[in-house]
Scaffold this motif. Structure first.
Motif, short mmCIF file in Angstrom:
data_model
loop_
_atom_site.label_atom_id
_atom_site.label_comp_id
_atom_site.label_asym_id
_atom_site.label_seq_id
_atom_site.Cartn_x
_atom_site.Cartn_y
_atom_site.Cartn_z
N ALA A 216 0.83 -1.21 0.00
CA ALA A 216 0.00 0.00 0.00
C ALA A 216 0.87 1.26 0.00
N MET A 217 2.14 1.12 0.40
CA MET A 217 3.00 2.30 0.55
C MET A 217 3.90 2.56 -0.64
N CYS A 218 4.28 1.50 -1.36
CA CYS A 218 5.30 1.66 -2.40
C CYS A 218 5.25 0.53 -3.41
N THR A 219 6.14 0.62 -4.39
CA THR A 219 6.14 -0.43 -5.42
C THR A 219 7.37 -1.32 -5.30
N THR A 220 8.07 -1.23 -4.17
CA THR A 220 9.27 -2.07 -3.99
C THR A 220 8.89 -3.55 -4.11
N PRO A 221 9.62 -4.31 -4.95
CA PRO A 221 9.25 -5.73 -5.09
C PRO A 221 9.43 -6.50 -3.78
N ILE A 222 8.56 -7.49 -3.57
CA ILE A 222 8.60 -8.26 -2.32
C ILE A 222 8.77 -9.74 -2.65
N ALA A 223 9.79 -10.36 -2.06
CA ALA A 223 9.95 -11.81 -2.16
C ALA A 223 9.67 -12.39 -0.79
N THR A 224 8.78 -13.36 -0.70
CA THR A 224 8.47 -13.91 0.61
C THR A 224 8.62 -15.43 0.62
N LEU A 225 9.06 -15.94 1.75
CA LEU A 225 9.12 -17.40 1.91
C LEU A 225 7.75 -17.83 2.45
N LEU A 237 -1.75 -12.32 -3.59
CA LEU A 237 -2.87 -11.36 -3.54
C LEU A 237 -2.53 -10.18 -2.65
N ALA A 238 -1.79 -10.47 -1.58
CA ALA A 238 -1.43 -9.42 -0.62
C ALA A 238 -0.35 -8.50 -1.18
N GLY A 239 0.25 -8.90 -2.30
CA GLY A 239 1.21 -7.99 -2.92
C GLY A 239 2.61 -8.56 -3.10
N ALA A 240 2.81 -9.84 -2.74
CA ALA A 240 4.15 -10.42 -2.91
C ALA A 240 4.42 -10.67 -4.39
N ASP A 241 5.63 -10.34 -4.85
CA ASP A 241 5.97 -10.61 -6.25
C ASP A 241 6.42 -12.06 -6.42
N GLN A 242 7.15 -12.55 -5.41
CA GLN A 242 7.55 -13.95 -5.42
C GLN A 242 7.16 -14.58 -4.09
N ALA A 243 6.55 -15.75 -4.12
CA ALA A 243 6.23 -16.48 -2.88
C ALA A 243 6.89 -17.85 -3.00
N ILE A 244 7.88 -18.08 -2.14
CA ILE A 244 8.73 -19.26 -2.31
C ILE A 244 8.41 -20.33 -1.28
N PRO A 245 7.87 -21.46 -1.71
CA PRO A 245 7.58 -22.53 -0.75
C PRO A 245 8.86 -23.32 -0.46
N ASN A 470 20.29 -19.09 -1.46
CA ASN A 470 20.61 -19.02 -2.88
C ASN A 470 19.40 -18.70 -3.73
N ILE A 471 18.24 -19.25 -3.35
CA ILE A 471 17.03 -18.92 -4.11
C ILE A 471 16.77 -17.42 -4.00
N LEU A 472 16.89 -16.90 -2.78
CA LEU A 472 16.64 -15.46 -2.58
C LEU A 472 17.67 -14.61 -3.31
N SER A 473 18.95 -15.04 -3.26
CA SER A 473 19.98 -14.28 -3.97
C SER A 473 19.69 -14.23 -5.46
N ASN A 474 19.24 -15.40 -6.00
CA ASN A 474 18.93 -15.44 -7.43
C ASN A 474 17.85 -14.44 -7.78
N ILE A 475 16.84 -14.37 -6.92
CA ILE A 475 15.74 -13.44 -7.18
C ILE A 475 16.27 -12.01 -7.16
N LEU A 476 17.09 -11.71 -6.16
CA LEU A 476 17.61 -10.34 -6.03
C LEU A 476 18.48 -9.96 -7.20
N GLU A 477 19.20 -10.95 -7.72
CA GLU A 477 20.15 -10.63 -8.78
C GLU A 477 19.59 -10.94 -10.16
N GLY A 478 18.28 -11.14 -10.22
CA GLY A 478 17.69 -11.47 -11.52
C GLY A 478 18.31 -12.71 -12.09
N LYS A 479 18.60 -13.69 -11.22
CA LYS A 479 19.10 -15.01 -11.64
C LYS A 479 20.43 -14.98 -12.35
N GLU A 480 21.30 -14.11 -11.90
CA GLU A 480 22.63 -14.14 -12.50
C GLU A 480 23.39 -15.37 -12.06
#
Ligand code: AMP
Ligand code: ZN
Length: 565
Positions: A216-225, A237-245, A470-480
């Motif tokens: 609701a405050m910003c457009t910063t991407p959110i990755a959640t476990l 639905l709540a706004g997460a861009d990536q939801a990692i099981p 590593n999964i989170l790092s990949n997301i942050l780095e656009g999978k470099e």
């Protein structure tokens, strides 16, 4: 009131408490000195001047003399009296006006101020803070992630709702904001709107709340476990861009490494058309041959870029022996991998897997095997109330009777996935002892136990922390950089300008950094050159796909001062 109590409490802890004892001792000494002088004052006044004063007057006179106030209302009129007055005043200067304040400052005031400065948790980042990763929830996964981020020079800030944790982490050198993750004010203080990414690692309901607030405050991407895979949609639905099981991924990962049925290559990830996959050597017809005799490249076009055996990664040479215990890491296109599966595909080895631990990870591993029709037996101390799909043997896996009755002697694979590392180490050792040929895949809950699990006889160890990180790092780095396995990364870098026009051999990438080139991406859209020969010329605009451990990756970045894109 609470704040005053908290400040006072400081004086009754640790070193401050010892200092209070010292101060009490010193004050007793001062009191003794005053009493002695008061007594001497009375005696001298009587003996020298014939005047009689009360003991209280003596105390009053001593204190005014020692504190140099000297009202002059009571004075001696003889030389010995003057001498006594001078001694009292002088000792007052030394003991009351110099030593006492000095002691108070050095033992109390200075440490207290220092403590106040040091222990004041940050509530707000400077207004111009930007480009940082915000981490909510600090556990073994985010700790491993913070190491990855430090290695890659990506700034990050941890938001902690616990003052103690915030202070501890700040002492460890982390940047921390103290605040409630779901409170808009704390998020503003953490400069959420300028952050590069939000990592939500709290419980599913807290993550949902955080996503709603931040979204609701910003457009910063959110990755959640996500703990419960069914909650993924809610989090999105709540706004997460990536939801990692994460637990499900771990379960599937463990299971994919435990089965030897068929020769399905497990694709780890891809860089455009180039795919990186792993396959157990045992499940292929190349088992026991040398790399040159296996002719994998000639028959499929695939390059073997590495071999894993019991935690050791090696870059293979022509005469490398393909041990049935090892796992081959391959690079090539999807079609080439399919060609490999054609050669190896049909022979389905008889397989039976034991899964020790039917928690979320064990259950996900069972689901993976079920889909591939691999028979398995689950063992757990307790019934898993969340699972309606599997029937587990109920019993303590550390009991040799339970292990033997479940057929450990004849099982082909074993997945050790309890939530306790000591139990996992014990189970690995016991199972290896009973069945030397079994393929053991073990879960390490703490990264520091990976080596012990290998030492106990595991073929592959997967640590929750490093997979998650590593999964989170990949997301942050656009999978470099992709997750390969413990301690090895495949990562992409653009060709450093200093290497343009040089051959791979002359670039000295391997001798200088320890990294090997897996493939060269070409600018003109042609398929990548997989494991190019050493005489290949590095051309402007090429992308390098490299393999190396995190240390070697760092050395590469340092040596060639690469830009990431
Ligand atoms: P999770 O962390 O959700 O994957 O759960 C781990 C599972 O391991 C739990 O269901 C525990 O009951 C199980 N577990 C822990 N110790 C043992 C043991 N000694 N024998 C069998 N199961 C165990
Ligand atoms: Zn289950």
């Amino acid at each position: 009131m609470k704040a005053i109590a908290a400040e006072l409490a400081y004086f009754f802890r640790g070193q401050a408490r010892k200092n209070i004892k010292l101060l009490t001792l010193y004050c007793s000494f001062l009191a003794g000195l005053v009493i002695m002088y008061a007594w001497l004052f009375r005696v001298l006044m009587w003996e020298l001047e014939g005047r009689e004063y009360s003991f209280i007057t003596g105390i009053y006179w001593t204190i005014t003399a020692m504190s140099t106030l000297g009202y002059g209302d009571i004075t001696f009129s003889s030389d010995p009296g003057f001498l006594f007055s001078a001694i009292v005043t002088l000792s007052g200067v030394v003991f009351m006006l110099i030593l006492l304040p000095f002691g108070m400052i050095s033992l109390f005031l200075a440490p207290w101020i220092e403590q106040r400065l040091r222990y004041r948790a940050t509530l707000e980042l400077p207004e111009d803070t930007a480009g940082h990763v915000l981490i909510f929830g600090f556990d073994s996964v985010t700790r491993a992630l913070s190491r990855n981020l430090q290695n890659r020079h990506i700034p990050f800030v941890i938001v902690s709702p616990s003052h103690d944790q915030a202070v501890r982490l700040e002492e460890e050198g982390f940047r921390v904001v103290f605040g409630t993750p779901t409170d808009a004010k704390s998020l503003r203080g953490a400069r959420v709107e300028n952050a590069r990414h939000i990592i939500a690692n709290l419980s599913d309901p807290e993550n949902t709340n955080l996503c709603l607030t931040a979204h609701a405050m910003c457009t910063t991407p959110i990755a959640t476990l996500v703990s419960e895979p069914d909650n993924r949609d809610l989090l999105r639905l709540a706004g997460a861009d990536q939801a990692i099981p994460l637990k499900r991924i771990l379960g599937h990962y463990l299971a994919s490494r435990a089965t030897t049925r068929g020769a399905q290559a497990h694709i780890i990830d891809s860089f455009g058309a180039l795919q990186i996959a792993e396959i157990p050597v045992q499940a292929t017809p190349f088992s026991g041959q040398s790399l040159s005799d296996a002719k994998i490249r000639q028959s499929t076009g695939l390059a073997v870029i590495g071999l894993w055996e019991r935690g050791h990664f090696t870059t293979p040479h022509a005469d490398t022996h393909l041990s049935p215990k090892a796992l081959m890491v391959l690079a090539g296109t999807r079609e080439q991998l399919q060609a490999l599966e054609q050669i190896t595909g049909e022979e389905e080895a008889e397989d039976r897997i034991l899964i020790l631990g039917h928690g979320r990870i064990g259950c996900a591993a069972a689901g993976f095997l079920e889909q591939r029709a691999v028979p398995f037996i689950l063992i757990d101390r307790e019934a898993n109330v969340d699972c309606l799909d599997h029937v587990a043997v109920i019993g303590d896996a550390t009991s040799s009777k339970v292990l033997n009755d479940s057929g450990i002697e004849s099982a082909k694979g074993l997945i050790v996935t309890t939530n306790d590392d000591s139990t996992n180490i014990f189970l690995t050792l016991a199972s290896r002892h009973i069945n030397p040929d079994i393929r053991i895949v073990a879960r390490a809950n703490q990264e520091e136990n990976v080596d012990q699990l290998y030492a106990a006889g595991a073929d592959f160890v997967v640590s929750n922390a490093s997979v998650g990180a590593n999964i989170l790092s990949n997301i942050l780095e656009g999978k470099e950089s992709i997750f390969l396995t413990e301690g090895i990364n495949v990562f992409r870098r653009s060709l450093p300008p200093t290497l343009v026009g040089k051959s791979i051999n002359d670039s000295r990438i391997r001798p200088l950094s320890g990294c090997s080139i897996v493939a060269l991406e070409r600018a003109d859209g042609q398929p990548p050159l997989v494991v190019p020969p050493p005489e290949t010329i590095l051309e402007q605009g090429m992308g390098l796909i490299l393999i190396g451990n995190p240390e070697q990756e760092k050395t590469f970045s340092r040596t060639f001062r690469d830009r990431r894109h």
